[in-house]
Every structure is written in C-alpha cells, then in structure tokens.
Design a protein around this motif. Structure first.
Motif, PDB file in Angstrom:
ATOM      1  N   ARG A   1     172.241   9.976  -3.372  1.00  0.00           N
ATOM      2  CA  ARG A   1     173.149  10.326  -2.579  1.00  0.00           C
ATOM      3  C   ARG A   1     172.500  11.054  -1.156  1.00  0.00           C
ATOM      4  O   ARG A   1     172.647  10.955   0.119  1.00  0.00           O
ATOM      5  N   ALA A   2     171.629  11.966  -1.583  1.00  0.00           N
ATOM      6  CA  ALA A   2     170.658  12.676  -0.376  1.00  0.00           C
ATOM      7  C   ALA A   2     170.156  11.640   0.172  1.00  0.00           C
ATOM      8  O   ALA A   2     169.969  11.818   1.724  1.00  0.00           O
ATOM      9  N   VAL A   3     169.339  10.601  -0.189  1.00  0.00           N
ATOM     10  CA  VAL A   3     168.705   9.563   0.480  1.00  0.00           C
ATOM     11  C   VAL A   3     169.519   8.841   1.437  1.00  0.00           C
ATOM     12  O   VAL A   3     169.232   8.530   2.524  1.00  0.00           O
ATOM     13  N   GLY A   4     170.711   8.450   0.872  1.00  0.00           N
ATOM     14  CA  GLY A   4     171.468   7.674   1.746  1.00  0.00           C
ATOM     15  C   GLY A   4     172.047   8.368   2.939  1.00  0.00           C
ATOM     16  O   GLY A   4     172.173   7.883   3.860  1.00  0.00           O
ATOM     17  N   VAL A   5     172.298   9.714   2.727  1.00  0.00           N
ATOM     18  CA  VAL A   5     172.749  10.423   4.103  1.00  0.00           C
ATOM     19  C   VAL A   5     171.559  10.748   5.039  1.00  0.00           C
ATOM     20  O   VAL A   5     171.693  10.821   6.193  1.00  0.00           O
ATOM     21  N   LEU A   6     170.359  10.723   4.497  1.00  0.00           N
ATOM     22  CA  LEU A   6     169.145  10.911   5.329  1.00  0.00           C
ATOM     23  C   LEU A   6     169.195   9.711   6.099  1.00  0.00           C
ATOM     24  O   LEU A   6     168.794  10.001   7.196  1.00  0.00           O
ATOM     25  N   ALA A   7     169.227   8.621   5.549  1.00  0.00           N
ATOM     26  CA  ALA A   7     169.163   7.319   6.180  1.00  0.00           C
ATOM     27  C   ALA A   7     170.187   7.410   7.475  1.00  0.00           C
ATOM     28  O   ALA A   7     170.135   6.371   8.556  1.00  0.00           O
ATOM     29  N   GLU A   8     171.282   8.070   7.360  1.00  0.00           N
ATOM     30  CA  GLU A   8     172.426   8.134   8.338  1.00  0.00           C
ATOM     31  C   GLU A   8     172.176   9.018   9.416  1.00  0.00           C
ATOM     32  O   GLU A   8     172.805   9.139  10.662  1.00  0.00           O
ATOM     33  N   GLY A   9     171.101  10.030   9.057  1.00  0.00           N
ATOM     34  CA  GLY A   9     170.938  11.146  10.202  1.00  0.00           C
ATOM     35  C   GLY A   9     171.350  12.380   9.571  1.00  0.00           C
ATOM     36  O   GLY A   9     171.297  13.178  10.711  1.00  0.00           O
ATOM     37  N   SER A  10     171.673  12.651   8.618  1.00  0.00           N
ATOM     38  CA  SER A  10     171.856  13.802   7.952  1.00  0.00           C
ATOM     39  C   SER A  10     170.497  14.638   7.724  1.00  0.00           C
ATOM     40  O   SER A  10     169.522  14.108   7.708  1.00  0.00           O
ATOM     41  N   ILE A  11     170.828  15.850   7.432  1.00  0.00           N
ATOM     42  CA  ILE A  11     169.886  16.620   6.996  1.00  0.00           C
ATOM     43  C   ILE A  11     169.854  17.176   5.547  1.00  0.00           C
ATOM     44  O   ILE A  11     171.095  17.611   5.061  1.00  0.00           O
ATOM     45  N   VAL A  12     168.923  17.293   4.808  1.00  0.00           N
ATOM     46  CA  VAL A  12     169.185  17.479   3.241  1.00  0.00           C
ATOM     47  C   VAL A  12     168.117  18.846   3.084  1.00  0.00           C
ATOM     48  O   VAL A  12     167.168  18.714   3.602  1.00  0.00           O
ATOM     49  N   ILE A  13     168.671  19.757   2.360  1.00  0.00           N
ATOM     50  CA  ILE A  13     167.846  21.009   1.991  1.00  0.00           C
ATOM     51  C   ILE A  13     167.930  20.954   0.576  1.00  0.00           C
ATOM     52  O   ILE A  13     168.876  20.970  -0.078  1.00  0.00           O
ATOM     53  N   LEU A  14     166.617  21.295   0.130  1.00  0.00           N
ATOM     54  CA  LEU A  14     166.159  21.342  -1.314  1.00  0.00           C
ATOM     55  C   LEU A  14     165.829  22.668  -1.432  1.00  0.00           C
ATOM     56  O   LEU A  14     164.969  23.134  -0.626  1.00  0.00           O
ATOM     57  N   VAL A  15     165.889  23.145  -2.454  1.00  0.00           N
ATOM     58  CA  VAL A  15     165.401  24.490  -2.915  1.00  0.00           C
ATOM     59  C   VAL A  15     164.968  24.627  -4.101  1.00  0.00           C
ATOM     60  O   VAL A  15     165.553  23.884  -5.287  1.00  0.00           O
ATOM     61  N   ASP A  16     163.654  25.157  -4.347  1.00  0.00           N
ATOM     62  CA  ASP A  16     163.224  25.369  -5.515  1.00  0.00           C
ATOM     63  C   ASP A  16     163.848  25.964  -6.537  1.00  0.00           C
ATOM     64  O   ASP A  16     164.187  27.019  -6.376  1.00  0.00           O
TER      65      ASP A  16
ATOM     66  N   SER B   1     166.618  24.704  -7.948  1.00  0.00           N
ATOM     67  CA  SER B   1     167.845  24.360  -8.046  1.00  0.00           C
ATOM     68  C   SER B   1     168.133  22.823  -7.962  1.00  0.00           C
ATOM     69  O   SER B   1     167.612  22.210  -7.287  1.00  0.00           O
ATOM     70  N   PRO B   2     168.925  22.462  -9.038  1.00  0.00           N
ATOM     71  CA  PRO B   2     169.000  20.870  -9.052  1.00  0.00           C
ATOM     72  C   PRO B   2     170.130  20.284  -8.060  1.00  0.00           C
ATOM     73  O   PRO B   2     170.783  19.133  -8.303  1.00  0.00           O
ATOM     74  N   HIS B   3     170.469  21.086  -7.073  1.00  0.00           N
ATOM     75  CA  HIS B   3     171.466  20.655  -6.118  1.00  0.00           C
ATOM     76  C   HIS B   3     170.868  20.618  -4.667  1.00  0.00           C
ATOM     77  O   HIS B   3     170.486  21.719  -4.339  1.00  0.00           O
ATOM     78  N   ALA B   4     171.081  19.448  -4.004  1.00  0.00           N
ATOM     79  CA  ALA B   4     170.706  19.315  -2.586  1.00  0.00           C
ATOM     80  C   ALA B   4     171.994  19.836  -1.749  1.00  0.00           C
ATOM     81  O   ALA B   4     172.892  19.423  -2.149  1.00  0.00           O
ATOM     82  N   LEU B   5     171.434  20.106  -0.662  1.00  0.00           N
ATOM     83  CA  LEU B   5     172.726  20.575   0.583  1.00  0.00           C
ATOM     84  C   LEU B   5     172.451  19.441   1.380  1.00  0.00           C
ATOM     85  O   LEU B   5     171.391  19.034   1.621  1.00  0.00           O
ATOM     86  N   ILE B   6     173.741  18.959   1.919  1.00  0.00           N
ATOM     87  CA  ILE B   6     173.830  17.749   2.838  1.00  0.00           C
ATOM     88  C   ILE B   6     174.675  18.261   4.149  1.00  0.00           C
ATOM     89  O   ILE B   6     175.661  19.032   3.876  1.00  0.00           O
ATOM     90  N   GLY B   7     174.111  18.230   5.308  1.00  0.00           N
ATOM     91  CA  GLY B   7     174.684  18.660   6.435  1.00  0.00           C
ATOM     92  C   GLY B   7     174.318  17.953   7.789  1.00  0.00           C
ATOM     93  O   GLY B   7     172.967  17.411   7.527  1.00  0.00           O
ATOM     94  N   PRO B   8     174.754  17.775   8.551  1.00  0.00           N
ATOM     95  CA  PRO B   8     176.589  18.080   8.967  1.00  0.00           C
ATOM     96  C   PRO B   8     177.235  17.146   8.260  1.00  0.00           C
ATOM     97  O   PRO B   8     176.890  16.144   8.112  1.00  0.00           O
ATOM     98  N   THR B   9     178.198  17.694   7.825  1.00  0.00           N
ATOM     99  CA  THR B   9     179.186  16.691   7.189  1.00  0.00           C
ATOM    100  C   THR B   9     180.671  16.880   7.615  1.00  0.00           C
ATOM    101  O   THR B   9     181.120  17.617   8.377  1.00  0.00           O
ATOM    102  N   THR B  10     181.563  15.829   6.922  1.00  0.00           N
ATOM    103  CA  THR B  10     183.112  16.104   7.337  1.00  0.00           C
ATOM    104  C   THR B  10     183.814  16.175   6.303  1.00  0.00           C
ATOM    105  O   THR B  10     183.263  15.989   5.172  1.00  0.00           O
ATOM    106  N   LEU B  11     185.173  16.495   6.412  1.00  0.00           N
ATOM    107  CA  LEU B  11     185.996  16.840   5.275  1.00  0.00           C
ATOM    108  C   LEU B  11     186.091  15.484   4.598  1.00  0.00           C
ATOM    109  O   LEU B  11     186.031  15.495   3.149  1.00  0.00           O
TER     110      LEU B  11
END
Lengths: 494, 362
Positions: A233-248, A250-260
C-alpha cells in the motif's frame, strides 16, 4: 542531544573519562588483551552488540594482527563502517548505537569505532490489521532498515529518495520521509520535511506520535494521515505522488496527503476486478453512513416522528418496546455504551480471554437484557449492526473516529429529532470541508469537485481508464502511463 | 474560547427549551381511522380507531368517540377519554356517514386538510349506516383502520372503485368543471362491502351509483388496468354467462365546436379475454358475439349514466375540465348553462384478445 553537550563541557573531556562513566552501567564491557601481538583495549555495550561479529570477525583479526596504528587498522579490518575519531561526541553517540571502540593505549584520545550493532527484529509476517485474501502478505515490522528494504525492493528506481531525521531528545528515533522525486509534489515534500524536522519531543514510541504531531488539525477526531502496515500500500501511494513516513520501532507507515474517501478503500480493491471492487467500496461507504446514522435515526423517529414509521413496522417496534422503562435515547445510549464496553474489554484482554468476553457480551448480556425487558430487540439488532458496520473500515483509526462521532449525532437526535441530525450533519460537513491533509483538501473528489479523481473514489474503475495521477496530489508528472496504448489489446497474430 | 462557550450555552438553552414536544411512539395512541356520524344539526360524533399492539404482536383495537360541534375540538375530547395522547399522523381512512355527506362535508374535511401530520393519500369513504358501529367491528388480520384502507385500496387496484384519495377529492373539488366522487361502503354480515359510488356536487352528496354500474363508470373515469366483467347471453333458448377477465380500458376525449356548442365524443377502448363460459364451447364465434354484446351493453349504460349526470347537473367525469383545458378564456357560466343539454357521444370498441387454452378447437 543537549545533555551530552552539557556533560562534555563540564568535565575534563578525555576519552578515558567517558569510558569510566560508561563503566557505571552493568552492561558495559571494557577489556584488555595484553597477550596479542599488539595489546589492545576493546570496549562496548554488551546489550547493543552483535556478539557474532565480534567473535567471528574482530577478535580473531585483532589477536593475530600486528598493526600498531589506528588508521592502518581501519583499512585492514574486514568490516565496513569503521571510523577513526577523537571526537568524544561522535564516539559516545556511535557507541550508544552499537559500535565497538578499539584503542591501543588505555588512555588514548583516539579510537577505532567498528559498527557491530545487533539487528534483532521481528520476522516479516502476514499483515493482521489489513489482511487481504489475495495479494502480497508482507507487513512492516519494527525495524526501520527492514521496512526500508521492503519499500526499496518494490521500487528499484534512482528517484526514490529517503530523507532521514533523528527525532526525540531521549529516544533518538530514526524517522524516514520517503517520496519519489519528480512524482511527488515539491510543496508536499517540503511540508512533510519541515513538519517532521520541526518536531520537538523527547520520545517517539510509534508512528502515531508523528501522525498526531504533524497532522494539520490535531483537534479533529478524524485521522489526517493513513497508517498502513502493508508495504504494498505504501509503495502504491508513493507511485501516485504521496509521501510515506516510516518510523524506527513502528510497524506502521504514515501516508499523506490523503482524502477522506481513501480511508475507505482497502488495498484488496485493486487486486479484485473493478466491478467487484466498486461494489465492495459502495458497501463499505454505505456501512459507514449506516453505522453513524442508524441509531440516531431510531432515536429521532421514535421520539418525534412516529408518522415516518411504516404501519407494518409499527407493531414490531411498539411490541418490542412495550415493557422498556427507558426512553429511546437512554436505551440507545446504554446499548451503544455496552457495545463500546465489550469492544474495549475485548481489546484490552489477552486473545484467549477476549473470546470469552465476546460470548458473554453477545449472547449472555444481549439475550438477557432483552428478556429482562431492559432493551428492545429491534434496537439490539440496530446497534449490533451499526457496530459491525463500523468495523468494515479498512483503516483502524478511521473506524474509531466513526464510532466516536455517532454519539454527538445521538444527542442531536434526542434534542431536535431529524432536524437535529441534519444540524449535526452540517456541523460534520463544515468540519470536513475545513480539514486538510498536508495542506491538501480532505474531502477532495467531492469538494473541490474533481471528476477525474472520482474514478478511484466511491468506485474503482478499470486501470486502463485511470492513466493520470490523482489531481489531489498535484503531481508534477501527471501521466502514469499512456492510456491509449493501454486500451489497445493486440493478439499475437494480428 | 469564550465565544464558543457562550455559543454552546445559548444553543443548549434555546435548543433544549425551545424544541417541540416529544411524541414517543409507544406512549401514543396512534389512530388509524377516524369516522364522523351525524348527530343533529351542527353536531357530530367523532370516532377514532386505535390499534392496541400487545407484546406478542396480537392485534386488537379500541374505539374512542365523542360528540361535539367541531371535529378538531372533538379530538381534544378524545384525548380526555384516553390514557395516552391520541395522535392523528397515521390516519389512513376517514369515514363519513351518508347523512353527513348529504348535509355537506365542508366543515369536516377542513379538519383533515389543515392538519400537517395527515397525508393527502388518506382515503375517504361514505358509509351507509352507522360509522361508529363499523369502526367498532374488529377484523382478524388487521386493525379496523388498516383493514378498511387495505380493502378499499385493493378494490381500487384490482376492482372497480375509481382511484380516490384525499388529494384527488380536493383536486376535483377545487377544479372548475369537475365534481368529486367517493366510494360508499357498508357493514354487511360483519364484513365491509363496497356498495357503490357517492356523487357529489361540491362537498354535498347528491346522488349515488350502484355497484353494478361501477365498471362503466371507472372505464369512463380513468384507464382500468385489471378488472372483470360478466355478460349474459341466450343460446339455444338457454341463459349462458360469459366472464371476461383481464380487462384493460383506455378512454379518449374529443371535443367539437368548443367555442359555440361543445359536443364531446368519448372513445373507449376495451381489451380483455374470455375466462369462463357456461355454454358448451368457446369458439372464435363466441368471442365475436361477446365483443358485440359487451359493446352494446357498455354503450347503453354509459349513455344513460351520462344522461343522468346531466340531469342532476353534476360532472364527475370532468367534461367541464376537458373542455376547459382545450379552450382559452373558458367561460364557466356559459358552460354551466350548456352542460345540461350538451351532446355526448360514446364510442365503444371491444377487443377479445384470447379465449384461453381450448382443447379440440373446431
């Protein structure tokens, strides 16, 4: 990092002093080997070191070598990431991250730092929160290096940029901001980098900390960044132009900008064919509105609008409520709280006991309260369905938000009936319209209306019909692929 | 922050104390039917039917009635006689006694008309007999109000009662050149029976039509989708019956000489099939015969019915409205004078589409 500086300024900063200071910790090891050709001192934190590297690579080498200079040792050691330095700050920092310090004299001011950190992390496992029947079954783990590997191996392109930050004065957590240069919008990248860089906090335990700190409106119950445990999912949105934030850690990546709307799309939607995926999405959106509105509507109609009830349903409703002492609002509130209680108890208890809670809650409390005449069975069905519907949301944090906003709706329904629900809804819409994610509108394909983005919002049209990146992300490179070429299907004999 | 707090406080106070009263469903007596009986000059008896729903979903109903001058006032009196407030948002049938209809419904329709919680899909009917007695009767499947509403609706959809509800009644009452009609029902052997049609002039009932003319009336009034008709013939000296089912009708108006002396031609197209024949065999000849018989019979009935309407100066078939919609500057007074002597032609066209599955067709 300030506390390092203070200490080194106060004290007479010799390397020996630092080691003496470290020795107060029980897991610090500092030993001397006088029998080797060149005697050496080696010091490290036993709890941070991979003993295998030490025993297999470093000790045998040192015991045989006759190198007397640190620079030569650096070149000769069969390990990468070797530094020679006398900077105490660097030495401290690296040793605390799992490096060995090798000296030739006990009170030397210089040393060789060899990276031998222990990388014990959980194995990459199956995603549990965002499980999908079809599709890849890898999930992020707690190690940033592993997570970056999971992302990088799916995007083997030079444009993938990873910017690292160290955040948290105490925790020194590595945070990686990932984007594809040339696809992600410059403004979004800068927003993300600046917000992550500006975080002032002592300890980052999970990516949710970052999510709360960098979200546009932290008073909103709605999450403004998607968190996902799926690298695909993270890679999928990266390819659309989103930004992914990974934190050491934490097994959860953050994706932004996003919509409802994106909170209600599961990754599985892209693995199934588009008709099925669209139906599933519509069902999910229906479930969400059902979950928010059905109990308030029940309360409103029973309190104020008996005219709206079909006559055939009236008998069912009246007969189920005939012995209930509570007014509809309290009845609904009690039942909603009971369900929340069950959910919370189930979430806090260990899995084996959790099942018992489900049985106790569902069967014992449910049936007993109906038989005892405390709740009507119609409402029991409604509340249970609403709770069930709220769990269809693929993003866990969003399903929490949905369960929360049901309560204000309930109060408004009690006060003003259907008019109250309309008022509550306009408040909700007003809030959502003002909300942004990394400065981009949160309610995007609806308002501002973007017909192009509706192709992947409430429904998911076939891939060949979506040759463009979403307008919402303002990507400088809008074309994903040539739509015309994708529509042509040539057989080999043509 | 202070502003928000003040806003919330104001909203809560205004909202909490300024709202409408609660009407919790299970603490109401939801009336399903209301009936009015004539009790002397300016006095009516209002009866409301309230279903009682027991926890085991058993249905029974009770009636509450009170005698008063105004229908709305009697509702207050109904509340006085009931343990729960009587509400009228679910009333589906309003019944008026024949006597009351003959006096005029104006005052009693107003009550229903003004109340916003009563829908205009409400059914109105005239009762031949005592309304209170009819509403006091209990029917097994449904409560009395629902039962009557369902029976009338069923008769509208699959039977011979012309489509009627409160909206249509008002519309034909207010339309120039049109008079309302309402079904007449009666209580017969503890069952509801459709007796015929009440013909109104304004809100006053002036005449009635027996049930056997309802097919022709409904065909002239609107398009029938599904109905049945019975014919009587003589064959070889024996009386035989032909039953024609699945009847669909279409009517068309043609108006000639609109500006001088209007002459209306009604084209009636009827399609149906033979379902039952008491005679020996149904053949193509029988169908032809049935067609002709039916055509003649319907034509005769229609002409005499229209004559009757003209004689009593009522216009339930909306001839006035038909001419009005075809004329610019329609003169109502002139029309009223002309109506009695206007020429109305009826042209009937019957088609028997099939005669059913017949073995050994010769």
């Amino acid at each position: 990092m300030n506390w390092f500086k203070k200490e080194s300024k106060k004290e007479d900063h010799s390397l020996f002093k630092v080691i003496q200071h470290f020795k107060k910790s029980g897991d610090f090891i500092d030993f001397h080997n006088p029998q080797s050709p060149v005697p050496y001192w080696i010091s490290y934190f036993g709890s941070l070191i991979d003993a295998e590297i030490l025993h297999r690579d470093i000790l045998p080498f040192l015991n045989k070598s006759s190198i007397k200079k640190l620079d030569e040792l650096k070149a000769a050691l069969p390990i990468e990431n070797v530094t020679v330095t006398s900077d105490l700050e660097v030495i401290q920092k690296l040793m605390l991250k799992g490096s060995l310090l090798i000296r030739f004299k006990e009170k030397d001011s210089q040393g060789v730092l060899v990276k031998a950190e222990m990388n014990k992390a959980r194995e990459v496992t199956i995603p549990e929160e965002e499980f999908s029947v079809v599709g890849p079954k890898e999930a992020f783990v707690e190690s940033l290096t592993t997570n970056l590997n999971l992302v990088r191996k799916r995007l083997p392109i030079p444009q993938l940029e990873i910017r690292e930050f160290v955040i948290g004065t105490l925790s020194q957590t590595r945070v990686a901001v990932i984007y594809i240069a040339g696809i992600a919008n410059e403004e979004n990248i800068n927003t993300a980098l600046q917000r992550v860089g500006d975080i002032q906090f002592h300890q980052i335990l999970d990516s949710s900390y970052i999510a709360q700190m960098i979200s546009d409106n932290d008073n909103s119950p709605f999450p403004q960044l998607i968190d996902t445990e799926r690298p695909d999912r993270a890679v999928g949105v990266l390819a659309e132009g989103s930004i992914v934030i990974l934190v050491d850690g934490s097994p959860h990546a953050l994706i932004g900008p996003t919509t409802l709307v994106k909170f209600f799309s599961a990754l599985e939607d892209y693995f199934l064919n588009w008709q099925l995926a669209s139906v599933l999405r519509i069902i999910r959106l229906f479930a969400v509105s059902f979950s928010i509105l059905v109990t308030p509507i029940y309360v409103a109609v029973l309190n104020y609008h008996y005219e709206l009830i079909p006559k055939d349903l009236m008998a069912t409703l009246v007969s189920s409520r005939s012995f209930i002492p509570l007014p509809p609002f309290l009845e609904a509130l009690v039942l909603e709280l009971t369900i929340e209680l069950l959910r919370e108890a189930g979430a806090r208890l260990p899995a084996k006991v959790g099942q018992t809670i489900g049985i106790v809650g569902g069967i014992v409390i449910g049936t007993a309260s109906v038989e005892a005449g405390l709740t009507s069975n119609v409402l029991l069905i409604i509340v249970a369905l609403a709770a069930l519907a709220s769990f269809t949301t693929p993003v866990y944090k969003m399903s929490n938000a949905i369960r929360l906003i049901r309560f204000p709706f309930l109060i408004f329904a009690e006060l003003w009936g259907l008019v109250g629900i309309a008022i509550a809804f306009s408040f909700l819409m007003g809030h959502l319209l003002r909300l942004t994610s990394f400065g981009r509108p949160y309610l995007e394909p609806i308002y501002p209306p973007r017909l192009e983005d509706l192709k992947d919002a409430f429904v998911r049209l076939p891939f060949k019909m979506q040759p463009k990146r979403p307008i919402e992300l303002q990507s400088p490179d809008t074309i994903k692929f040539s739509g015309k070429a994708a529509k042509q299907k040539k057989d080999i004999d043509e | 922050m202070k502003k928000i707090v003040i806003a919330v406080i104001v909203m809560v106070i205004v909202g909490y104390f300024g709202r409408v009263d609660k009407e919790i469903l299970d603490e109401l007596d939801v009336a399903t039917a209301v009936g009015f009986d004539y009790k002397g000059k300016n006095k009516i008896e209002t009866t409301a039917v309230v279903p009682i729903i027991n926890p085991d979903k058993d249905m029974s109903n009770k009636t509450i009635s009170s005698i008063d001058n105004l229908s709305k006032e009697s509702l207050v009196n109904l509340n006085q006689k009931s343990p729960k407030p009587v509400v009228n948002g679910k009333i589906e049938v309003a019944l008026y006694s024949k006597k009351l209809a003959e006096v005029g419904l104006q005052d009693y329709i107003d009550y229903i008309h003004r109340d916003p919680s009563i829908g205009t899909r409400l059914l109105l009917a005239v009762v031949d007999g005592n309304v209170k007695k009819m509403l006091g009767e209990s029917f097994k499947e449904y409560d009395t109000g629902t039962y009557i509403q369902r029976q009338i609706n069923n008769n509208i959809e699959n039977g011979l009662i012309p489509t009627t509800n409160f909206h249509l009644f008002l519309s034909s009452y207010y339309t120039r050149g049109m008079d309302p009609v309402l079904p007449i029902i009666e209580l017969k052997d503890k069952k509801i029976n459709v007796k015929g049609l009440a013909l109104f002039k304004g809100t006053q009932m002036v005449d009635s039509l027996p049930y056997r003319y309802l097919f022709v009336f409904k065909a002239l009034y609107e398009n029938i989708k599904n109905a049945g008709y019975k014919l009587r013939t003589k064959e070889k000296g024996k009386t035989e019956y032909i039953s024609i089912q699945g009847l669909q009708t279409k009517k068309k108006f043609h108006v000639k000489n609109i500006h001088t002396t209007p002459e209306i031609t009604l084209h009636l197209k009827i399609k149906g099939y033979i379902r039952e024949y008491t005679g020996e065999k149904v053949t193509a000849k029988t169908a032809d015969k049935a067609e002709k018989l039916m055509k003649d019979k319907i034509h005769k009935e229609a002409v005499s019915m229209i004559k009757d309407f003209q004689r009593s100066n009522i216009d339930p078939l909306s001839f006035g409205d038909q001419t009005r919609s075809r004329t610019r500057h329609w003169d109502e007074k002139k029309w009223d004078k002309q109506y009695k002597n206007m020429k109305v032609n009826v042209k009937v066209d019957v088609m028997i589409l099939e005669i059913g599955v017949v073995n050994g067709l010769s």
